[in-house]
Design an enzyme around this catalytic site. Sequence first.
Site, PDB file in Angstrom:
ATOM      1  N   ASP A 297       1.172  22.072  -4.101  1.00 29.14           N
ATOM      2  CA  ASP A 297       1.019  20.656  -4.448  1.00 29.14           C
ATOM      3  C   ASP A 297       2.410  20.187  -4.859  1.00 29.14           C
ATOM      4  O   ASP A 297       2.955  20.642  -5.870  1.00 29.14           O
ATOM      5  CB  ASP A 297       0.028  20.486  -5.599  1.00 29.14           C
ATOM      6  CG  ASP A 297      -0.230  19.029  -5.962  1.00 29.14           C
ATOM      7  OD1 ASP A 297       0.584  18.159  -5.579  1.00 29.14           O
ATOM      8  OD2 ASP A 297      -1.238  18.753  -6.640  1.00 29.14           O
TER       9      ASP A 297
ATOM     10  N   SER B  92       8.949   6.845   7.397  1.00 30.35           N
ATOM     11  CA  SER B  92       8.013   5.927   8.033  1.00 30.35           C
ATOM     12  C   SER B  92       8.774   4.658   8.408  1.00 30.35           C
ATOM     13  O   SER B  92       9.833   4.373   7.829  1.00 30.35           O
ATOM     14  CB  SER B  92       6.879   5.578   7.061  1.00 30.35           C
ATOM     15  OG  SER B  92       6.137   4.462   7.503  1.00 30.35           O
TER      16      SER B  92
ATOM     17  N   TYR C 261       3.283   3.027  -1.507  1.00 33.41           N
ATOM     18  CA  TYR C 261       3.707   3.734  -0.297  1.00 33.41           C
ATOM     19  C   TYR C 261       5.080   3.266   0.173  1.00 33.41           C
ATOM     20  O   TYR C 261       5.968   4.078   0.443  1.00 33.41           O
ATOM     21  CB  TYR C 261       2.676   3.536   0.814  1.00 33.41           C
ATOM     22  CG  TYR C 261       3.033   4.224   2.116  1.00 33.41           C
ATOM     23  CD1 TYR C 261       2.816   5.587   2.277  1.00 33.41           C
ATOM     24  CD2 TYR C 261       3.590   3.513   3.181  1.00 33.41           C
ATOM     25  CE1 TYR C 261       3.143   6.238   3.456  1.00 33.41           C
ATOM     26  CE2 TYR C 261       3.923   4.146   4.368  1.00 33.41           C
ATOM     27  CZ  TYR C 261       3.694   5.495   4.506  1.00 33.41           C
ATOM     28  OH  TYR C 261       4.028   6.122   5.682  1.00 33.41           O
TER      29      TYR C 261
ATOM     30  N   LYS D 250       8.738   5.287   0.476  1.00 33.34           N
ATOM     31  CA  LYS D 250       9.410   5.561   1.747  1.00 33.34           C
ATOM     32  C   LYS D 250      10.812   4.943   1.803  1.00 33.34           C
ATOM     33  O   LYS D 250      11.708   5.515   2.436  1.00 33.34           O
ATOM     34  CB  LYS D 250       8.552   5.076   2.917  1.00 33.34           C
ATOM     35  CG  LYS D 250       7.259   5.857   3.088  1.00 33.34           C
ATOM     36  CD  LYS D 250       7.521   7.341   3.341  1.00 33.34           C
ATOM     37  CE  LYS D 250       6.249   8.116   3.619  1.00 33.34           C
ATOM     38  NZ  LYS D 250       6.491   9.559   3.869  1.00 33.34           N
TER      39      LYS D 250
END
Length: 325
Positions: free
Chosen positions: A88, A169, A181, A185
């Site tokens: 993890d 991304s 998110y 990124k």
Amino acid sequence: MFFYILLFLGIIGTISLWWHWTARDRMKVTNLTGKYIFITGCDTGFGNMAAKIFDKKGFRVIAGCLTETGAKELKAVTSKQLQTVLLDVRDSDRIKKVAAWVKAEVQSDGLWGLVNNAGIMGLSAPTDWLDIEHFREPIEVNLIGLINVTLNMLPLIKKAKGRIVNVSSVGGRLAFSGGGYFPSKFGVEGFNDSLRRDMKAFGVKVCCIQPGLFKTSLSNPAKILEEKEVIWNKLPPDIKKQYGEEYFQKDAAKKQKLSKICLNKDISPVVQCMEHALTSLHPHAHYVVGQDAKLFWNPLSRMPTVIQDLLLMRNRVELAVSHTK
């Protein structure tokens, strides 16, 4: 006549440059069989496919999996040479233990490749629907986890003069929704660029893969919609009033339509980019992958903000508060 001679020479020169670039792009590193590669996020998606393919190609793959189920399923369909390890990337102590175990495994060979693939989407919703915890988890996994794994594996990569492949991304170039998110990124892109320059002196090549929207568990539209609906149902009445009672349904319909247009169902091009980054004598600094990324998101990210805002806002639902102006 002189014009036609110049035109002919220009065409010949262009063809020559294209041929040289293509030939250069196809040059491969030799004697890679048996080299060690560590990949994070191998339970599903890009990492899972990459582990299987690189195992078949003769690499000694060490696959980091989040769950025992993911590790067991991967081991069942790969060679005895592939090894799995539970990881993890949010757990700093676990990262250190895994790095120590990898060091003992690779010994003097070092680590040829590190593929930082583990990532999550997190909640995608308007910013004023969210609290700090909604931002924290994607940033912890996608950015802090990636950096932490890299720092711990870096001495082994430097020893092998190997490769680091960071999966970012197109969302690291253009933020088209709220949530953690996109900030995560954008952070990956910054870390990747500075790391690439820092590692040049050591013969380590650092590459960044920028996929568009691909059909993986990370971008599952149904899951994203379900998580968004939970937040919508918990919003204070004044926020709901600002957006309008019909906002959620209308927004879901627009997102579903966009997903159908942009979604790349075949994930293998992303793994092909990983392979090129690990095996090419001249890997690319950036790999833009997916038709949506190449034809829309990447070009749009290079345009003036007024054009970006104009096109992206066309896919948004008009708010109820807009009618009160």
